[in-house]
Design an enzyme around this catalytic site. Structure first.
Site, PDB file in Angstrom:
ATOM      1  N   CYS A 180       3.777   2.857   1.078  1.00  0.00           N
ATOM      2  CA  CYS A 180       5.047   3.194   1.496  1.00  0.00           C
ATOM      3  C   CYS A 180       5.978   2.064   2.273  1.00  0.00           C
ATOM      4  O   CYS A 180       6.864   2.342   2.477  1.00  0.00           O
ATOM      5  CB  CYS A 180       5.149   4.581   2.424  1.00  0.00           C
ATOM      6  SG  CYS A 180       4.744   6.187   1.162  1.00  0.00           S
TER       7      CYS A 180
ATOM      8  N   CYS B 113       5.052   5.374   8.335  1.00  0.00           N
ATOM      9  CA  CYS B 113       3.819   5.338   7.925  1.00  0.00           C
ATOM     10  C   CYS B 113       3.370   4.806   6.400  1.00  0.00           C
ATOM     11  O   CYS B 113       4.303   4.755   5.750  1.00  0.00           O
ATOM     12  CB  CYS B 113       3.015   6.733   8.254  1.00  0.00           C
ATOM     13  SG  CYS B 113       3.971   7.922   7.314  1.00  0.00           S
TER      14      CYS B 113
END
Length: 471
Positions: A135, A455
């Site tokens: 991500c 994250c």
């Protein structure tokens, strides 16, 4: 760790009542804070090139399986690149390098950066490569661009990211793949018939891609549910935060603050100009949903999780000297950044907690110096767990080797134009959205410093400090 956190953080300062107060305060406070112009120090460093964000765009982020369903990833990436060229008026031959991020690769266009660049009309003399870091893939693309410019290798780099969840690669089983490869090599009819006869019904079962950790075999949603439980984050807190995200995104969309979104004419279909996942519901509607991962007692649901999304983003990053020479007025300076990694089992989604203090220390700033925060919202429970971890002396001392807590960002400065829960989360495209949003919010609100944090799978994380360009 989970059991220790569960017992030690039940009395964490961020209760559900406070979460509701935070949400109410954020919604009642004007999104446009109109802060007074700051007189803080600049983060420019002697002997280091100033690297600037000139502009950034993205396609509308759409729920997978909707209007983009018949496209390919490079189509979306190409649209973002063309949108960036149109918005900036950038000559195509002025770009020295192109870096794109992607997570789930289309095998036909494994170097999607190159294919999208050629499709967008960039010179075939312009190198392009693709990076992947879950991500934070477009974060990695952007910091790669910063490194190329800081090292004097380039003056103008386009970075971006694309994700296309409407058509993910689905493989044959391994046994079937081996049989097919052997069949291709077989030289006699008998050998081919023997191989065909060895195929069993089980061989035809496909392998679907999963958003799961290879090292732990746990899905990210399952990990988010465990993390929320470990930090005592209730279902109510998660639903409240998710609703906040959707309400703020809707307000920002209606106020035309999401200026990075470009219109895109989808071949054979309509022109798309808005994200389609922003759907403010009611707490009562959200409460009816069943747990999505840990059943029947989990707290993570479809309503408080980010959804599968198609979309692409692109930013133009240049040396300040080059940008000014070409007549551009940059939006922001890209300053210090860090990458972190930790235990992918129990701390998979705690990247922001670990990355934030490191980038602040590197920049010589404190949490109070930051005017704008943009954190990636993978799950509402993940955000709330990070806020609790950052606001916990015990966690700071036990897991981070700190004397005191990091401190939690004030909610009136936090994701005030919505986030991944509402705007959508095309895995590799989100990082550019975060950075562009910080730059726009700093301009709108009169702030000087912004902080991006996210994250990523593998227990990794990223944070970057962004400084407003003088108006």
């Amino acid at each position: 760790m989970a059991s220790m956190l569960l017992t030690s953080l039940r009395s964490s300062p961020l209760t559900s009542v406070q979460a509701a107060q935070f949400a109410a305060r954020s919604l009642s406070t004007s999104v446009h804070l109109q802060a007074q112009a700051k007189s803080k120090k600049t983060l420019a460093k002697s002997g280091v090139k100033n690297v600037v964000l000139v502009d950034g765009v993205r396609t509308p982020f759409l729920l997978s399986g909707t209007t983009y369903a018949d496209l390919m990833p490079h189509d979306l990436a190409r649209a973002a690149l063309q949108g960036l060229l149109k918005r900036t008026g950038l000559p195509k031959d002025a770009v020295d390098y192109i870096v794109y991020g992607t997570v789930i690769q289309e095998v036909k266009t494994s170097n999607v950066a190159r294919e999208a660049a050629l499709g967008a009309g960039f010179s075939d003399k312009t190198p392009a490569h693709t990076v992947t870091m879950a991500c934070i893939s477009s974060n990695q693309a952007m910091t790669t661009a910063v490194g190329l410019i800081a090292a004097g290798q380039c003056d103008a780099v386009v970075a971006g990211g694309v994700e296309f969840m409407s058509d993910v690669p689905i493989r044959h089983s391994r046994k079937m793949r081996k049989t097919m490869l052997s069949l291709n090599k077989a030289k006699t009819l008998g050998a081919r018939l023997s191989l065909l006869g060895s195929i069993r019904l089980a061989h035809l079962s496909p392998e679907l891609p999963a958003v799961a950790e290879f090292s732990t075999a746990e899905t990210m949603g399952h990990s988010a549910d465990r993390l929320a439980a470990a930090f005592g984050v209730s279902r109510l807190e998660q639903d409240e935060f998710a609703l906040r995200s959707h309400k703020l995104a809707k307000k920002a969309q209606d106020s035309e603050l999401l200026s990075d979104v470009i219109s895109f004419k989808v071949p054979g279909r309509d022109i798309v100009s808005k994200d389609n996942g922003i759907r403010p519901a009611t707490m009562e509607q959200m409460a009816k949903l069943k747990p999505a991962f840990i059943k029947p007692h989990g707290t993570v649901t479809a309503a408080n999780s980010s959804f599968l999304t198609d979309g692409a983003s692109a930013v133009l990053i240049m040396s300040e000297e080059k940008a000014l020479a070409m007549g551009y007025k940059p939006k922001a300076y890209l300053r210090d950044f860090v990458y972190v990694s930790q235990d992918p089992k129990d701390q998979l989604l705690l990247g922001p907690t670990y990355a934030t203090p490191k980038v602040l220390e590197k920049s010589g700033l404190t949490l109070n110096d930051i005017d704008v925060f943009e954190f990636h919202e993978a799950f509402a429970g993940q955000i709330m767990a990070n806020l609790k971890a950052m606001d916990s002396d015990w966690f700071g001392q036990t897991y981070m080797g700190r004397k005191t807590k990091v401190g939690a960002p004030p909610m009136e400065k936090f994701n005030t134009w919505g986030g991944s829960l509402s705007l959508g989360h095309p895995f590799a495209a989100t990082g550019c959205r975060l950075v562009t949003t910080v730059a726009h919010r700093l301009q709108k609100e009169g702030g000087q410093y912004g902080l991006v944090a996210a994250c990523a799978a593998g227990g990794q994380g990223h944070a970057m400090v962004i400084e407003a360009y003088p108006q």
